[in-house]
Design a protein around this motif. Structure first.
Motif, short mmCIF file in Angstrom:
data_model
loop_
_atom_site.label_atom_id
_atom_site.label_comp_id
_atom_site.label_asym_id
_atom_site.label_seq_id
_atom_site.Cartn_x
_atom_site.Cartn_y
_atom_site.Cartn_z
N ASP A 30 66.07 -19.11 15.08
CA ASP A 30 65.77 -19.25 16.52
C ASP A 30 67.02 -19.01 17.37
OD1 ASP A 30 66.65 -21.84 15.36
OD2 ASP A 30 66.31 -22.66 17.38
N VAL A 31 68.17 -19.46 16.89
CA VAL A 31 69.42 -19.28 17.65
C VAL A 31 69.71 -17.78 17.83
CG1 VAL A 31 71.90 -19.73 17.69
CG2 VAL A 31 70.35 -21.42 16.66
N LEU A 32 69.58 -17.05 16.74
CA LEU A 32 69.88 -15.61 16.81
C LEU A 32 68.87 -14.89 17.71
CD1 LEU A 32 70.95 -14.75 13.14
CD2 LEU A 32 72.26 -15.78 14.98
N CYS A 33 67.62 -15.31 17.65
CA CYS A 33 66.59 -14.69 18.51
C CYS A 33 66.92 -14.92 19.99
CB CYS A 33 65.22 -15.25 18.18
SG CYS A 33 64.65 -14.80 16.54
N ARG A 34 67.35 -16.12 20.32
CA ARG A 34 67.71 -16.37 21.72
C ARG A 34 68.94 -15.56 22.14
NH1 ARG A 34 66.30 -21.48 20.16
NH2 ARG A 34 68.45 -22.21 20.06
N CYS A 35 69.83 -15.32 21.19
CA CYS A 35 70.99 -14.47 21.51
C CYS A 35 70.54 -13.04 21.86
CB CYS A 35 71.96 -14.43 20.34
SG CYS A 35 72.88 -15.97 20.12
N VAL A 36 69.59 -12.53 21.11
CA VAL A 36 69.06 -11.19 21.40
C VAL A 36 68.43 -11.19 22.79
CG1 VAL A 36 67.34 -9.48 20.71
CG2 VAL A 36 68.72 -10.63 18.97
N ASN A 37 67.64 -12.20 23.08
CA ASN A 37 67.02 -12.33 24.41
C ASN A 37 68.09 -12.30 25.51
OD1 ASN A 37 66.45 -13.96 26.80
ND2 ASN A 37 64.45 -14.38 25.93
N SER A 38 69.10 -13.15 25.38
CA SER A 38 70.12 -13.26 26.43
C SER A 38 70.90 -11.96 26.59
CB SER A 38 71.12 -14.36 26.09
OG SER A 38 70.49 -15.61 26.09
N ALA A 39 71.07 -11.26 25.50
CA ALA A 39 71.87 -10.03 25.56
C ALA A 39 71.15 -8.91 26.30
CB ALA A 39 72.23 -9.58 24.15
N PHE A 40 69.82 -8.85 26.18
CA PHE A 40 69.10 -7.68 26.67
C PHE A 40 68.29 -7.87 27.95
CE2 PHE A 40 69.71 -6.43 22.20
CZ PHE A 40 70.36 -5.23 22.43
N PHE A 41 67.74 -9.06 28.16
CA PHE A 41 66.74 -9.16 29.22
C PHE A 41 67.33 -9.36 30.60
CE2 PHE A 41 63.83 -9.77 25.69
CZ PHE A 41 62.80 -8.94 26.10
N GLU A 48 70.35 -1.49 28.91
CA GLU A 48 70.39 -0.39 27.93
C GLU A 48 71.76 -0.22 27.30
OE1 GLU A 48 68.75 3.16 29.58
OE2 GLU A 48 66.87 2.17 30.14
N ASP A 49 72.81 -0.62 28.03
CA ASP A 49 74.17 -0.36 27.57
C ASP A 49 74.73 -1.55 26.78
OD1 ASP A 49 76.18 1.51 27.40
OD2 ASP A 49 77.30 0.65 29.09
N VAL A 50 73.88 -2.10 25.94
CA VAL A 50 74.24 -3.29 25.15
C VAL A 50 73.84 -3.06 23.69
CG1 VAL A 50 73.57 -5.71 24.72
CG2 VAL A 50 74.11 -4.97 27.04
N ARG A 51 74.68 -3.56 22.80
CA ARG A 51 74.28 -3.65 21.38
C ARG A 51 74.55 -5.06 20.89
NH1 ARG A 51 77.17 1.81 19.40
NH2 ARG A 51 75.73 3.25 20.42
N VAL A 52 73.63 -5.54 20.06
CA VAL A 52 73.79 -6.85 19.42
C VAL A 52 73.78 -6.65 17.91
CG1 VAL A 52 72.72 -9.10 19.01
CG2 VAL A 52 72.72 -8.13 21.30
N HIS A 53 74.74 -7.27 17.26
CA HIS A 53 74.84 -7.18 15.81
C HIS A 53 74.68 -8.58 15.23
CE1 HIS A 53 76.63 -3.20 16.61
NE2 HIS A 53 77.31 -3.82 17.56
N LEU A 54 73.60 -8.81 14.53
CA LEU A 54 73.36 -10.12 13.91
C LEU A 54 73.82 -10.05 12.45
CD1 LEU A 54 69.70 -10.83 15.18
CD2 LEU A 54 71.88 -11.42 16.31
#
Lengths: 196, 196
Positions: A30-41, A48-54
């Protein structure tokens, strides 16, 4: 380009986890999923100019690339499903070659150190003893490194200390990784605290 | 005291929703759960001097009070379960009397306007045409009002315009409600952008 590397110490490295128990048996995915949310939305758009590496268990890295990303929704469960789909393809990830499991989502057989080696940009270590971010010059292509609900291990912290171009703190209190991403974005969005 | 009022336009007003479909049949309850997360969680602590008021379908308001809050976990699903427990007690909420469903979580039969009426503090309207928050004097007891995935209705916006003590924007781009809460906290934490 803004990039975020998030270390999931307990995160699954196989797809056999239940979407109903992300905070439990799925190793705090859940923590990593929220990080993806915060990074992109953004409110009605994706950055668009973002990358997330889990980094999952220091064995695989699942990368979300905003330029190509499709099918991302804000809730934890659907993001976890995208990660599970990526892990479904882990056997196809040979060497350091990426395997795209859905548009803009790829898995690589790569741990934390190898992921850092592969990224271009200025490595930003978020640390409670760092320079207040308001006093730091925002780097052009920052790579922020964050940890899940655990602190960095000694080995990770040592690697970061060696390689970081900048060490900053985002505020007077330590934040969850996803909140730190939101704050980092806001600081960069507001261009180093000029009026906007 | 910092307070956050979040309007859930499509949010459930009965407990008969599935925790497996928060972003679908449960009327985007995932958004409200993330708002609760952003309002309360620090890295290893809860913010005690915070209250969150979730307005569900303009019929009930579920309040989370940091001073008494127990059993709150960061993931969406477990927060949704606390909201469901509160809705289970909705028949006991008579008049404007609160019914506590778990420590620090209470439900009232109260819509948006009545909730605003009942709150003390400086009403802060987050608006894209507002004063940049960096240029605003942080109020002592702010009450931030936010909307879920929908914009405010005309009636809500009109009510806010009439009552707001302050209208601010948090950055150059519109944010999700939960991200806005994180940014608002950070601005207040860093005490109006002094070095900290």
């Amino acid at each position: 380009m803004r990039q975020f590397v998030v270390i999931g110490h307990d995160a699954p490295t196989t797809p056999d986890f239940a979407l109903d128990d992300l905070a439990g048996a799925a190793g705090r995915l859940d923590v990593l999923c929220r990080c993806v949310n915060s990074a992109f939305f953004l409110s009605h758009a994706l950055r668009e100019d973002v990358r997330v590496h889990l980094v999952l268990g220091d064995e695989f890295t699942v990368t979300f690339d905003g330029a190509d990303l499709r099918r991302l929704n804000p809730d934890e469960r659907s993001t976890a499903a995208l990660i599970r789909n990526a892990l479904d393809r882990r056997e196809d990830a040979i060497g350091h070659q990426p395997v795209e499991s859905s548009p803009g989502v790829a898995i690589r057989r790569r741990g934390f150190a190898a992921t850092l080696d592969a990224l271009d940009g200025s490595l930003v270590h978020l640390h409670e003893d760092g320079t207040p971010v308001v006093d730091a010059e925002p780097p052009t292509d920052p790579v922020f490194v964050l940890s899940d609900h655990h602190d960095f291990t000694d080995a990770e912290a040592s690697l970061l200390s060696d390689r970081a171009d900048l060490r900053v703190r985002l505020g007077p209190t330590a934040l969850h990784a996803d909140h730190a991403i939101t704050v980092a974005h806001n600081y960069l969005d507001t261009d180093g605290f000029e009026s906007y």
